[in-house]
Structure formats: structure tokens, C-alpha cells
Design an enzyme around this catalytic site. Structure first.
Site, PDB file in Angstrom:
ATOM      1  N   GLY A  76       0.822  -1.207   0.000  1.00 10.56           N
ATOM      2  CA  GLY A  76       0.000   0.000   0.000  1.00 10.56           C
ATOM      3  C   GLY A  76       0.854   1.254   0.000  1.00 10.56           C
ATOM      4  O   GLY A  76       0.565   2.226   0.698  1.00 10.56           O
ATOM      5  N   ALA A  77       1.907   1.242  -0.846  1.00 11.32           N
ATOM      6  CA  ALA A  77       2.956   2.262  -0.746  1.00 11.32           C
ATOM      7  C   ALA A  77       2.721   3.505  -1.589  1.00 11.32           C
ATOM      8  O   ALA A  77       3.525   4.428  -1.539  1.00 11.32           O
ATOM      9  CB  ALA A  77       4.307   1.637  -1.132  1.00 11.32           C
ATOM     10  N   ASN A  78       1.641   3.563  -2.351  1.00  6.19           N
ATOM     11  CA  ASN A  78       1.483   4.692  -3.273  1.00  6.19           C
ATOM     12  C   ASN A  78       0.748   5.884  -2.675  1.00  6.19           C
ATOM     13  O   ASN A  78       0.685   6.948  -3.272  1.00  6.19           O
ATOM     14  CB  ASN A  78       0.773   4.252  -4.556  1.00  6.19           C
ATOM     15  CG  ASN A  78      -0.644   3.769  -4.301  1.00  6.19           C
ATOM     16  OD1 ASN A  78      -0.824   2.615  -3.909  1.00  6.19           O
ATOM     17  ND2 ASN A  78      -1.636   4.607  -4.511  1.00  6.19           N
TER      18      ASN A  78
ATOM     19  N   ILE B 199      -0.092   6.705   4.554  1.00  6.06           N
ATOM     20  CA  ILE B 199       0.999   6.299   5.434  1.00  6.06           C
ATOM     21  C   ILE B 199       2.050   5.495   4.679  1.00  6.06           C
ATOM     22  O   ILE B 199       3.247   5.641   4.913  1.00  6.06           O
ATOM     23  CB  ILE B 199       0.450   5.477   6.615  1.00  6.06           C
ATOM     24  CG1 ILE B 199      -0.527   6.305   7.441  1.00  6.06           C
ATOM     25  CG2 ILE B 199       1.576   4.976   7.506  1.00  6.06           C
ATOM     26  CD1 ILE B 199      -1.300   5.497   8.453  1.00  6.06           C
ATOM     27  N   GLY B 200       1.586   4.638   3.762  1.00  4.77           N
ATOM     28  CA  GLY B 200       2.530   3.827   2.995  1.00  4.77           C
ATOM     29  C   GLY B 200       3.487   4.679   2.177  1.00  4.77           C
ATOM     30  O   GLY B 200       4.685   4.400   2.109  1.00  4.77           O
TER      31      GLY B 200
ATOM     32  N   TYR C 208     -13.880  -4.484  10.549  1.00  8.04           N
ATOM     33  CA  TYR C 208     -12.593  -3.795  10.594  1.00  8.04           C
ATOM     34  C   TYR C 208     -11.878  -4.057  11.917  1.00  8.04           C
ATOM     35  O   TYR C 208     -10.666  -4.345  11.940  1.00  8.04           O
ATOM     36  CB  TYR C 208     -12.804  -2.297  10.396  1.00  8.04           C
ATOM     37  CG  TYR C 208     -11.524  -1.497  10.311  1.00  8.04           C
ATOM     38  CD1 TYR C 208     -10.694  -1.599   9.197  1.00  8.04           C
ATOM     39  CD2 TYR C 208     -11.152  -0.641  11.333  1.00  8.04           C
ATOM     40  CE1 TYR C 208      -9.513  -0.867   9.106  1.00  8.04           C
ATOM     41  CE2 TYR C 208      -9.977   0.101  11.259  1.00  8.04           C
ATOM     42  CZ  TYR C 208      -9.170  -0.012  10.143  1.00  8.04           C
ATOM     43  OH  TYR C 208      -8.005   0.720  10.065  1.00  8.04           O
TER      44      TYR C 208
END
Length: 280
Positions: free
Chosen positions: A10-12, A15-16, A165
Site C-alpha cells: 500500500g505504498a502509493n 501512510i505507505g 474492521y
């Protein structure tokens, strides 16, 4: 972090993305794992431009799909033999019940099962790089969660996005505890964390009924940069190996859900997750 390889899911965005920036600034080689190629390429270019670090790679994976995770792991392990830090960051929630392509409740699939399987495949590379680390981004919502092992997918219960969640985020904490038990002797430590109430794209996917509350709380939300601080701390701070298995908030060990204090619950979750992901 020079000469270290860090993988971030989830780097895009959110937080990522800010975690990726921080790791690149520290001199690490970073593998950005993203679902969308165009968004991933834009984020990668932005990180390189902002940091001058060219050792930033982009690889595609949909964490909600177990087949996608398997394909990703195969490609990654052909390209890289060792991994110093794995940051399981990707996640989300939806207001309605959705099923993944594997017919699992989507929130549980993307927040837990995908990362469980990914970590399984990359554990060998982590052992080769020991001392190495696994960081699981959870949430304070896990405090309200409960592992309902006979109805993890909300087939019997009325679906609640909040309950789904909270259960998935509790799974992140329990997974960390069991990882510590199984891998610490191999030099691989594991940590979970609450990043804080962060102003990210996550709020685009929350239930409609929550968006009004979120708008009221908006002034209190912290920046993604602030939210990434604990992930960055756990990935790079020396001398914290003795805290492996703990849950962190604001770079300090914090109180966990009561179920997380029962090692049998963590063990059961591991066995159930292995069955659901079809691994030995």
C-alpha cells in the site's frame, strides 16, 4: 538503513507513501507494493524526485487476491534473495459486505489474509537477512475487536463494517504475537502498531454514516507524515528486539485487546489462516 531492503505494501498513498519517503531518505532500497500500476508509477517517480534515491522499485499485487499474492511472491523471490524489513501496511474498510475473488469477506482478506500469505512466502528471505523485522500496521480499533472463529466472514452475524474492521485489525495484532513466537529464534522480530487517526485516502472508503463524523473530526486528524512515524521507528530504531511481539502507539508499547493476551487465540488464528490460505 543503507544497504537494507524494505518492502512496503500500500505504498502509493497515505501512510505507505510517507513511510516509503522516510525509508528512501534513510538510504534504504525500497520495494513499493501497489495494486494500481499508474498510481504506483507516479508515486515511485515522486519518491525518487524528492529523495534522490534511485533504488526504489515498484511491484504490483492485489492483497485481496491470494493468487495475486502468490504470483507476486514468485516474482519477488526471483529478483531478491534477502529482505530486511517487511511493512504490511495496506488495508481498508467498506460500508457494505464484499467478497474477495477467493470468496472471503473483503476487509478480513485484504487486512489480514493477504499479508499472512505474503509474510509466509517471504519468511525465508527475512531469515536470510536476519536480524530482520516485520511491521504490521494495525489500529486502535482492534481494542473493540473480537475473533469469532466460527463466523470470521460474517455469514451468520449481521454484517457490520466497524466489527469487520475491528476483527481484522485484532488479527494484525494476534498475527504479530504468533510471528514473534515462531520467528524470533531465527533473528526475525515482529511488531504491530496504531498509526493514529491519520488524514489519508482511507476516509474515502469508510461507511457513509461515518463520513459525517469524520468531517467533524477532520481538524483533529494528524498528517500522514506524523502517522508514519511509528512505522519508521519500528523499521529503523536499533535495540528494540526485546520488544518483539508488542503493539505500539506513538513509538511506545501500548495496551492490547484482552484477546491478544491469550496466546491460544493467536495460535488458533494462525492455524485458521493457514487453512484459509491453503498453506502447510
Amino acid at each position: 538503513m543503507k544497504d537494507k531492503l524494505v518492502l512496503i505494501t500500500g505504498a502509493n498513498s497515505g501512510i505507505g507513501y510517507t513511510t516509503t519517503l522516510s525509508m528512501a531518505v534513510k538510504g534504504a532500497s525500497v520495494v513499493m507494493v501497489c495494486r494500481d500500476k499508474q498510481k504506483g508509477e507516479q508515486a515511485r517517480a515522486s519518491v525518487i524526485a524528492a529523495t534522490g534515491n534511485n533504488t526504489v522499485d515498484l511491484m504490483l499485487c492485489d492483497l485481496s487476491s491470494l493468487n495475486s499474492v502468490r504470483r507476486f511472491a514468485e516474482v519477488f523471490l526471483k529478483k531478491y534473495t534477502k529482505l530486511d524489513v517487511l511493512i504490511n501496511n495496506a488495508g481498508g474498510m467498506f460500508d457494505e459486505k464484499y467478497l474477495s475473488e477467493d470468496c472471503y469477506e473483503w476487509t478480513f482478506a485484504v487486512n489480514h489474509l493477504g499479508h499472512f500469505l505474503l509474510t509466509h512466502f517471504l519468511s525465508g528471505a527475512l531469515k536470510k537477512a536476519a536480524p530482520s523485522r516485520i511491521i504490521n500496521v494495525s489500529s486502535k480499533a482492534h481494542l473493540f475487536g473480537k475473533m469469532v472463529f466460527d463466523d470470521l466472514m460474517f455469514e451468520k452475524r449481521r454484517y457490520s463494517s466497524a466489527a469487520a474492521y475491528a476483527q481484522a485489525k485484532l488479527a494484525n495484532v494476534l498475527f504479530t504475537i504468533e510471528l514473534n513466537k515462531r520467528l524470533k529464534q531465527d533473528g526475525v522480530t515482529a511488531y504491530s502498531l496504531h498509526p493514529g487517526a491519520v488524514r489519508t485516502n482511507f476516509f474515502n472508503t469508510i461507511p457513509a454514516g461515518w463520513k459525517f463524523v469524520a468531517s467533524l473530526l477532520a481538524p483533529l486528524l494528524i498528517s500522514p507524515e506524523k502517522g508514519a512515524e511509528t512505522s519508521v521507528y519500528l523499521a529503523s530504531e536499533p535495540g528494540i528486539e526485546h520488544l518483539s511481539g508488542r503493539y505500539f502507539e506513538k513509538k511506545k508499547p501500548a495496551t492490547m485487546n484482552a484477546q491478544a493476551k491469550d496466546p491460544q487465540v493467536a495460535s488458533i488464528l494462525w492455524m485458521v489462516s493457514a487453512q484459509l490460505t491453503k498453506i502447510n
